[in-house]
Design an enzyme around this catalytic site. Structure first.
Site, PDB file in Angstrom:
ATOM      1  N   TRP A 141       0.868  -1.180   0.000  1.00 34.57           N
ATOM      2  CA  TRP A 141       0.000   0.000   0.000  1.00 34.57           C
ATOM      3  C   TRP A 141       0.903   1.229   0.000  1.00 34.57           C
ATOM      4  O   TRP A 141       1.838   1.305   0.801  1.00 34.57           O
ATOM      5  CB  TRP A 141      -0.866  -0.058   1.256  1.00 34.57           C
ATOM      6  CG  TRP A 141      -1.843   1.074   1.425  1.00 34.57           C
ATOM      7  CD1 TRP A 141      -2.598   1.639   0.462  1.00 34.57           C
ATOM      8  CD2 TRP A 141      -2.173   1.754   2.650  1.00 34.57           C
ATOM      9  NE1 TRP A 141      -3.392   2.625   1.002  1.00 34.57           N
ATOM     10  CE2 TRP A 141      -3.136   2.715   2.336  1.00 34.57           C
ATOM     11  CE3 TRP A 141      -1.740   1.623   3.967  1.00 34.57           C
ATOM     12  CZ2 TRP A 141      -3.688   3.559   3.298  1.00 34.57           C
ATOM     13  CZ3 TRP A 141      -2.286   2.462   4.920  1.00 34.57           C
ATOM     14  CH2 TRP A 141      -3.252   3.420   4.585  1.00 34.57           C
ATOM     15  N   ASP A 170       0.100  -4.262  10.102  1.00 33.87           N
ATOM     16  CA  ASP A 170      -0.961  -3.383   9.638  1.00 33.87           C
ATOM     17  C   ASP A 170      -2.191  -4.272   9.461  1.00 33.87           C
ATOM     18  O   ASP A 170      -2.213  -5.146   8.604  1.00 33.87           O
ATOM     19  CB  ASP A 170      -0.557  -2.739   8.307  1.00 33.87           C
ATOM     20  CG  ASP A 170      -1.638  -1.807   7.773  1.00 33.87           C
ATOM     21  OD1 ASP A 170      -2.717  -1.706   8.412  1.00 33.87           O
ATOM     22  OD2 ASP A 170      -1.417  -1.172   6.731  1.00 33.87           O
ATOM     23  N   LYS A 216     -12.824  -0.725   6.956  1.00 36.64           N
ATOM     24  CA  LYS A 216     -13.421  -1.731   6.087  1.00 36.64           C
ATOM     25  C   LYS A 216     -14.398  -2.610   6.844  1.00 36.64           C
ATOM     26  O   LYS A 216     -15.511  -2.842   6.391  1.00 36.64           O
ATOM     27  CB  LYS A 216     -12.346  -2.613   5.453  1.00 36.64           C
ATOM     28  CG  LYS A 216     -11.681  -1.985   4.268  1.00 36.64           C
ATOM     29  CD  LYS A 216     -10.492  -1.212   4.712  1.00 36.64           C
ATOM     30  CE  LYS A 216      -9.761  -0.531   3.575  1.00 36.64           C
ATOM     31  NZ  LYS A 216      -8.653   0.273   4.119  1.00 36.64           N
TER      32      LYS A 216
END
Lengths: 466, 446
Positions: A194, A276, A312
Site C-alpha cells: 500500500w 498493519d 473496512k
C-alpha cells in the site's frame, strides 16, 4: 529574494494604473486595489492583468502543484465514461452486488442510539483516545485469552484510521527505537505494498525505507524464499511492516506454516514486527482466523506494534477509526512507551475525534450488537469469496491461457490478477473496465451482472495481448 | 524471557495535563472551584453545546443518504467553503478572485501542524517564529518540532492590566525579516486605524508571514462576522497568510476536532499549489479528516434557519459572559476590594486576566480552594450563580491578606531593551535533547 515582490504595487504604480483606465471602468475605486471593493466580475486582479500590469508575486510562487493519487484519477475517468458497460474495479472500498456502498445496519443503528443519547458530552476525548474503544479494539485483535492482555503488558492509542495509527507508531520508533540509530533504522515494506506505508514512514522522518520480496509474479503467489532471505540479510533491529491479513494489494497471505518460518527468522535476527491490520474479519469472514498471524507473534513473545483500522470491517470509512496496539515485554515498558506516545499525539492532533470510536466501542462491548456486527462482516466477506469463485470458474470455462487458481487462493478485497500493464490498458480503453496498471482489482467491483462481461473481456485481453 | 525489551531505554514522560486540575480533583473542600477549564461552561457547570448541534446530529443519524464513504483528503469541500466564507466574509475580494481556500484538519492543532510543515518545506524566509507566551507550549512545540526557533512575546501589559495590541507593532519592528508571526485570537485586537496601518506597513516592509489562530470566532462580540473583521482587513490589503480556524468552541462540539486551515494566497494558482502540498501532509498524517463534525457544521452554516439559531445561541452565551464580568466587578466594588477592577469588563472572550499577583493566586488556591493558574488568567464561564459570591469574597480576602496587587499604573520610564517582548525560548521537545542513548543493542544480543 529580490526577484520576489512580496508587496503590493506601490502608490506610484497605482497612479499609472488610474491614468490608464478608461471610461467603461470609471467606477473602479483605485484605492481599493484588492481591497474591500466588494464583488466585481473577474476581480480587480483580472482587470489589472488585462491592463498589462505586473501583479505581486506570491511568496510561494515556487511551490509546485502535487499530482493527484492515481486511484482518484481512475475514478474520475470512470465517471466520465458514458459507456453503459463500464465497470470500476479500482475503488478502495466495499460495494454491494448493486455496485453501491453498503452502510452496515448495525452502524446506522448505533449512530442513531448515540445521537439520541443526551447524556453524551462533547468535550475533548483524552489524548490517547476513548478508553472503551481502545480496550475493546485491542481485545478483538489479540483475542480474549491473549497472554499479553492477561499479563497486562499491552497498551494502545486511538489513531485516525489505519494511517493515523501507523503514523503515531512510526513517529515513536523514529524518536526512540534502536539506540542512537533511530531515523536511520531500515524500515522494510513488502514489494508491492500500500503506497501509504512508504509515505507514512518517510513523512515520520525515516531515511532508509527498503522493500522486501513478497509477490512472485511468475508463480502469482508469495515469494517466501525471497522474503526470508531479505530478513536474513536485513540489519538487526530493522523494522518490518507486515500485513496482518488480506495483503494489500496482492491479496496473498502467508499460510500459518509460512508465518511460523517468518517469525522464527525475525526472532533470531531481532527484527521488529509492525503489523498493519486493516481487514480483520473482512478477509475470511472469521475474526479469529484473520487475526491468527498477529496472535501467533504475540504468543511467541514478540514485542510489536499493530495498527488496526475499522474502516473496512465497519464500513466506517468516513470517521477515521484506528487503534495502535503496543505489545511489550512487561507493563512497565508499555507504560513508558505510551507516555511518550501521548506527547507525540499532543503535537500531531492533540485529541482524536469521537464519533467513530463511540460507534465501534458501543458495538464491540454489547454482545447483541457484536454478534450483529459479526454477521454483517460475514455478509461482506462471503460476497467477495463468491465473486472470486465465480470469476475463476468463468475464466477456466473460457479456457483463458494461464492458471487462475490464484484468484481464489488470494483473500480480502483485492486481487492481483497478474495482468500486464498493456492488458490493463486494453481493458480500460477497449472494454471500459477500469483497474490499476499493476493489475490489482477490487473484487467488490464485480457483481452478478457484470461477471460475464468482465470474464470475457479479461479472456480477450489475455488472448489478444501477450 | 531471555531477551530484554527493545523499549528499555524509553524514559517515562511526565504526565500531560494540568497539575492544577489534579490538585483540584483531590481537594475535598466542598467550596472548591476550578477556574481554568479550556472549554466554555454553562451556568450549570457543564460544557456548553449549541442547541443546534444535538438537533443536527439527530437529523444526520436519520438521514438515509448519510454516506460513510471516505471524505476527500483535503476535507469536505462544502465544509471548507462555508467555514472559509465565515472567516473572510462571503463577499471578500479574495473569494471573488478565487485565491482563498482551506484544508479540513483535526483541530486547531492539526491546522498549525500542516501549516508549520508547509512553511518548513516551502517558506523561503527565516526560521524564526514569534508566538504568544500563552500558546508557546501547545503551538510553539509544533513549530519547534519542525525545526523553527521559537521566540516568545506577550501583549499583556502588566502595568496597566490590559492587553496592549500596540505591543504587536514593537514585536513586528524588532522581528527578523521574513520571520513568521503567529497571532492568537486576532479578533480581540482593538487598535485605532492608524496603528493598524502602521502594523501592516511594518509587516509588509519586513516581509513577515502571518499565521493567525482563530480558536473561537464569535466569542468576543457574540457575532462571528463582527469578530472576523480584522481578518477581512488583512485579506483586503493583499496579505498572504494562513489561519487556523477551529470550530470546536463556536459550536461546543469539542470532541469531533473540526477545524480548517485557511490559506489566503496571492492568486488562484498559488492557492492550488499550496493546497495540493498541504493535502499530501494530511494524507500521511490522518489519511482524510473525519466526517461527522464537518457535516454538522456545514449543515448548520448552509441552512439559514439553523444558522440564525446557532448565532442566537452564540450571542446568548457571550452575553452571559459579559454579565458575569459585570457581576464580578460589581461584587468586588460592593465588598470594597482595594484596587481598580475595570479591566475585568474591558477584556473580551471567555479567558481573561484577573490582574492579581502570584502571591494572591497562591492564597486563593491554598487557602480558599479557588483554583487559578499562575498567570491569573481565568475562564469566566466557570463562574456561575452558585459560586460567584464565594469567588468574589475569596478574591477580596486574598487582596486584603496579601496587600495591594499590581495597581494599574504607568510603566516605569526605562529605555526598552533591544528585543523586550520577544525572548528566545527553547521548549522541551518530544524527545528531550538530554536523553541518553544506551547500548541496549549490545545487551540484547547476549
Amino acid at each position: 529574494m529580490a526577484d520576489r515582490d512580496f508587496l503590493l504595487p506601490q502608490r506610484s504604480t497605482v497612479r499609472t494604473m488610474r491614468e490608464r483606465l478608461v471610461s467603461p471602468v470609471r467606477d473602479f475605486r483605485i484605492d481599493a486595489l484588492g481591497a474591500g471593493a466588494g464583488p466585481r466580475p473577474g476581480g480587480v486582479r483580472a482587470l489589472a492583468a488585462a491592463l498589462g500590469l505586473t501583479m505581486p508575486v506570491s511568496v510561494f510562487a515556487d511551490v509546485p502543484q502535487a499530482q493527484p493519487v492515481l486511484v482518484f484519477k481512475l475514478t474520475a475517468d470512470f465517471r466520465k465514461d458514458p459507456d453503459p458497460r463500464k465497470v470500476n474495479l479500482g475503488v478502495g472500498a466495499y460495494r454491494t452486488d448493486e455496485s453501491q456502498p453498503w452502510v452496515l445496519p448495525v452502524v446506522r443503528k448505533v449512530q442513531q442510539q448515540i445521537a439520541a443519547n443526551e447524556s453524551i458530552n462533547h468535550e475533548y476525548l483524552p489524548i490517547l483516545g476513548l478508553p472503551e474503544f481502545r480496550s475493546n479494539a485491542s481485545r478483538i485483535a489479540l483475542g480474549d485469552d491473549s497472554p499479553a492482555i492477561k499479563e497486562n503488558r499491552i497498551g494502545s492509542v486511538q489513531g485516525l484510521g489505519g494511517t493515523g495509527a501507523l503514523r503515531i507508531g512510526a513517529e515513536f520508533l523514529r524518536r526512540w527505537y534502536n539506540g542512537t540509530k533511530n531515523a536511520a533504522t531500515p524500515v522494510y515494506v513488502s514489494s508491492p505494498t500500500w503506497e501509504n506505508h512508504n509515505g507514512v514512514f518517510s513523512a515520520a522522518g525515516f531515511t532508509d525505507i527498503r522493500s522486501y520480496h513478497y509477490w512472485d509474479a511468475s508463480k502469482r503467489g508469495l515469494d517466501l524464499q525471497g522474503m526470508l532471505q531479505d530478513m536474513e540479510n536485513a540489519p538487526e533491529f530493522s523494522i518490518f511492516v507486515l500485513h496482518a491479513c488480506a495483503h494489500n494489494p496482492t491479496g496473498t497471505d502467508p499460510t500459518p506454516e509460512q508465518w511460523e518460518k517468518i517469525a522464527s527468522v525475525m526472532k533470531r535476527r531481532f527484527l521488529f514486527p509492525f503489523f498493519d491490520s486493516a481487514y480483520q474479519g473482512f478477509a475470511s469472514g472469521d475474526l479469529d482466523k484473520d487475526a491468527w498471524a498477529v496472535r501467533y507473534f504475540v504468543n511467541e513473545g514478540f514485542e510489536l506494534f499493530c495498527a488496526q483500522s475499522f474502516s473496512k470491517n465497519f464500513g466506517l470509512y468516513n470517521e477515521r477509526v484506528g487503534n495502535l496496539i503496543v505489545v511489550g515485554k512487561d507493563g512497565d515498558n508499555v507504560l513508558r512507551v505510551l507516555s511518550q506516545m501521548e506527547k507525540i499525539v499532543r503535537v500531531v492532533w492533540s485529541n482524536p475525534p469521537a464519533q467513530g470510536a463511540r460507534i465501534v466501542a458501543t458495538t464491540l462491548s454489547s454482545p447483541e450488537l457484536f454478534s450483529e456486527w459479526r454477521d454483517n462482516v460475514k455478509t461482506m466477506a462471503d460476497r467477495i469469496l463468491l465473486m472470486r469463485a465465480e470469476l475463476r470458474s468463468r475464466l477456466e470455462a473460457l479456457g483463458t491461457p494461464g492458471t487462475w487458481s490464484h484468484i481464489t487462493d488470494q483473500i480480502g478485497m483485492f486481487s492481483f490478477t497478474g495482468l500486464s500493464a498493456k492488458q490493463v490498458e486494453y481493458l480500460i480503453n477497449e472494454k471500459h473496465i477500469y483497474l490499476l496498471p499493476s493489475g490489482r482489482i477490487n473484487m467488490c467491483g464485480l457483481t452478478t451482472k457484470n461477471l460475464d462481461y468482465v470474464a470475457t473481456s479479461i479472456h480477450e485481453a489475455v488472448t489478444k495481448i501477450q | 524471557m531471555p531477551t530484554l525489551s527493545v523499549f528499555l531505554d524509553v524514559p517515562l514522560a511526565p504526565k500531560i495535563g494540568s497539575k492544577l486540575l489534579d490538585e483540584f480533583k483531590q481537594d475535598q473542600n466542598p467550596n472548591k472551584v476550578y477556574l481554568a477549564y479550556g472549554v466554555c461552561m454553562t451556568g450549570d457547570g457543564v460544557p456548553w453545546l449549541s442547541p443546534v448541534v444535538p438537533k443536527t446530529l439527530m437529523k444526520l443519524a436519520n438521514d438515509p443518504s448519510f454516506s460513510y464513504e471516505c471524505q476527500p483528503e483535503q476535507g469536505l469541500d462544502a465544509f471548507v467553503r462555508v467555514t472559509t466564507e465565515l472567516l473572510v466574509g462571503r463577499h471578500s475580494p479574495a473569494i471573488v478572485d478565487n485565491r482563498v481556500g482551506g484544508v479540513q484538519t483535526i483541530g486547531g492543532n492539526g491546522a498549525i501542524q500542516l501549516g508549520a510543515k508547509f512553511l518548513k518545506d516551502w517558506y523561503p524566509g527565516s526560521r524564526s517564529v514569534y508566538i504568544q507566551s500563552a500558546q508557546k507550549d501547545q503551538h510553539g512545540l509544533i513549530f519547534q518540532e519542525q525545526g523553527f526557533i521559537i521566540r516568545e512575546y506577550t501583549i499583556w501589559d502588566p502595568y496597566r492590566l490590559v492587553s496592549d495590541v500596540g505591543k504587536l507593532i514593537e514585536v513586528a519592528e524588532q522581528a527578523y525579516d521574513k520571520s513568521i508571526l503567529v497571532i492568537y485570537n486576532p479578533e480581540s485586537f482593538v487598535l485605532p486605524r492608524k496603528k493598524w496601518m502602521k502594523l501592516s506597513k511594518t509587516i509588509k516592509k519586513k516581509q513577515i508571514f502571518l499565521f493567525f489562530d482563530v480558536p473561537h470566532q464569535g466569542f468576543l462580540s457574540g457575532d462571528p462576522d463582527r469578530d472576523s473583521k480584522i481578518l477581512h482587513y488583512f485579506v483586503s490589503h493583499g496579505f498572504e497568510f494562513f489561519c487556523s480556524q477551529s470550530l470546536s468552541n463556536s459550536f461546543g462540539l469539542y470532541d469531533e476536532r473540526t477545524s480548517n486551515l485557511v490559506v489566503v494566497a496571492m492568486n488562484n494558482k498559488a492557492l492550488l499549489c499550496i493546497r495540493s502540498q498541504l493535502t499530501i501532509y494530511a494524507r500521511y498524517l490522518w489519511g482524510s479528516p473525519p466526517a461527522l463534525g464537518s457535516r454538522v457544521i456545514t449543515t448548520v452554516l448552509s441552512n439559514p434557519a439553523l444558522r440564525v439559531e446557532w448565532k442566537k445561541s452564540l450571542r446568548g452565551m457571550v452575553e452571559n459572559i459579559m454579565l458575569t464580568r459585570e457581576k464580578v466587578k460589581e461584587k468586588l466594588r460592593l465588598l470594597g476590594t482595594p484596587g481598580s477592577w475595570e479591566h475585568i469588563t474591558q477584556q473580551d472572550g471567555i479567558h481573561s486576566f484577573l490582574g492579581i499577583s502570584v502571591d494572591q493566586v497562591n492564597y486563593l488556591v491554598k487557602k480558599k480552594h479557588v483554583y487559578i493558574p499562575k498567570s491569573g488568567q481565568i475562564n469566566f464561564t466557570c463562574i456561575n450563580s452558585h459560586n460567584i459570591d464565594y469567588i468574589a469574597q475569596s478574591i477580596n480576602e486574598a487582596i486584603l491578606a496579601i496587600g495591594p496587587g499590581p495597581e494599574p499604573r504607568e510603566p516605569p520610564p526605562k529605555p526598552p531593551p533591544s528585543r523586550p517582548d520577544s525572548k528566545d525560548s527553547k521548549l522541551l521537545g518530544i524527545k528531550a535533547p538530554g536523553a541518553k542513548p544506551s547500548p541496549f543493542a549490545a545487551l540484547f544480543r547476549k
